[in-house]
Design an enzyme around this catalytic site. Sequence first.
Site, PDB file in Angstrom:
ATOM      1  N   ASP A   1      -2.235   8.882  -4.340  1.00 51.84           N
ATOM      2  CA  ASP A   1      -1.520   7.737  -4.889  1.00 51.84           C
ATOM      3  C   ASP A   1      -1.558   6.506  -3.992  1.00 51.84           C
ATOM      4  O   ASP A   1      -1.824   5.399  -4.450  1.00 51.84           O
ATOM      5  CB  ASP A   1      -0.067   8.119  -5.160  1.00 51.84           C
ATOM      6  CG  ASP A   1       0.771   6.927  -5.564  1.00 51.84           C
ATOM      7  OD1 ASP A   1       0.486   6.346  -6.629  1.00 51.84           O
ATOM      8  OD2 ASP A   1       1.689   6.560  -4.814  1.00 51.84           O
TER       9      ASP A   1
ATOM     10  N   GLU B   1       1.777  -0.830   2.541  1.00 52.90           N
ATOM     11  CA  GLU B   1       1.200   0.302   1.813  1.00 52.90           C
ATOM     12  C   GLU B   1       0.524  -0.147   0.521  1.00 52.90           C
ATOM     13  O   GLU B   1       1.116  -0.859  -0.287  1.00 52.90           O
ATOM     14  CB  GLU B   1       2.268   1.344   1.485  1.00 52.90           C
ATOM     15  CG  GLU B   1       1.669   2.618   0.874  1.00 52.90           C
ATOM     16  CD  GLU B   1       2.668   3.747   0.739  1.00 52.90           C
ATOM     17  OE1 GLU B   1       2.238   4.917   0.708  1.00 52.90           O
ATOM     18  OE2 GLU B   1       3.885   3.460   0.660  1.00 52.90           O
TER      19      GLU B   1
END
Length: 618
Positions: free
Chosen positions: A164, A569
């Site tokens: 992910d 991120e």
Amino acid sequence: MSMYGRDPWGGPLEINAADSATDDDRSRNLQDYDRAALSRPLDETQQSWLLGPGEQKKKKYVDLGCIIVSRKIFVWTVGTILAAGLLAGFITLIVKTVPRHRHRPPPPDNYTVALHKALMFFNAQRSGKLPKHNNVSWRGNSCLNDGKSDSGSIFKNLVGGYYDAGDAIKFNFPQSFAMTMLSWSVIEYSAKYEAAGELNHVKDIIKWGTDYFLKTFNSTADSIDQLVMQVGKGGTSDDSDPNDHNCWMRPEDIDYDRPVAICSTCSDLAAEMAAALASASIVFKDNKAYSQKLVHGAKTLFKFSRDQRGRYSTDNEASIFYNSTGYWDEFVWGASWLYYATGNSSYLQLATTPGIAKHAGAFWGGPYYGVLSWDNKLAGAQVLLSRLRLFLNPGYPYEEILSTFHNQTGIFLCSFLPDFTTFNRTKGGMIQLNHGSPQPLQYVVNAAFLATVFSDYLDAADTPGWYCGPHFYQTSVLRKFAQTQINYILGKNPRKMSYVVGFGNLYPKRVHHRGASIPKNKVKYNCKGGWKWRDSKKPNPNTIVGAMVAGPDRHDGFHDVRTNYNYTEPTLAGNAGLVAALIALSGEGTTKIDKNTIFSAVPPMFPTPPPPPAPWKP
């Protein structure tokens, strides 16, 4: 002596014997003529009378077998051909020997350059046995026992798919949204992908995802009662058991068990996965067998989503990381894609059911109205169905709700413009679609894509613009909005920093990403052994090219700190929106959308007349 004959004009014809004198006598008599008369210049005709027929020069011919031609014509023809051949050869020799100045094609625009990089992020996120052409040197095969390591799971082969974000968890909810967005962009802009040399690449990326999705349920069945929602475990850094969040390891070195999470009431997840498979079936329509396989899987998933209602993130850890606020928007979104993939009007009837649209929030607005994300797809569905109205105009009984969706699309696109105050902007110009919360860029790129693709819809429909209240705006305003937002992400911001790794000269160097932050040096770091790389202040040893980080804060501030995932991120869903926006804006507007491919399975439409009015009663 004379002779008489009948004169055809009505008189006697007299022939004197003297007239029958020989030619020699005539010649002698000529000398008796007046020589003075002969001294006058004679014309050609007179000379011919006096001299008689002259001796003609004999012409020469050439026999070519099938035809006889004059020798003179033959010589001239052969000579002309030879001369032309020599001239042509001479010109060819000059062209071959003289150096040519080739005009180089113009350099690609920034959006195309960024596109090449943004797609590479997906290569870095691949799980399973990697293909030879993956082209990310610091990645290798990983998690080849997914499914097998969980004894309680009936799904034993869950190898593949994508991690992910900066961890190694495979969350199917955002992953399927990412694949849907990529497929949508390919359907609309395949010619642009082709021109950029990325069409096969992006199709490989999509297929890597859909191949994995087909493993997460019984894709050959018509009905199912369970579905894989997640592979791997999150948790916190305080957990005693090793998991994908408290361990900082390269995916290639993971040796702990990775549990499989299964759901039986997960309408939102199933409908989103149905959208992913249905949209991909259009991308792969030329591969008939695979396309049909995807369509069948999409139908099965959507039926499951309707039969067993519930949110996938209820009472499990998905609520911490990717909590779903409802499934009604996925019903509209999934049904829309299934209609385009199959042409079955029952899906269109469901997508345009007012009650479902109401539950999805189409009529009551709210602070996030018009914001497309991995959680809420209503805005995307409204644009998709506006497309149907603009190009096919199915009429009754769909016109009323389609017209509503079309108007609502115009309204939320108006809210993106600087003239309106629905959403604030940072001083640097970034629209705050999540109202100042962290990780804003994933919402910005989705809005940029929706604005550009809807602008292209209007242009393709020969519609110059749309109204925001009493004011008319041209379609170019939408494209300008998208450009300013993407330009901000690519470096036109107060920090002069590109938030796409590898693009420009200044970009984040400490991306929150396990694989990128740990060197590939044949040293295996255990769960906690990698913490020194997580906490290091040095730049990542591996560059994760194309990753769009979470983004700046509401003050345009950014901290390039690896441990602060709210800044550094990247995610699958974020990069998918970025790719979609970049391909839509690339090419300087020379290539427009593909109007017809999305309608390949849709049968011809003829507006159905409304029912007759009820009989009049006095």
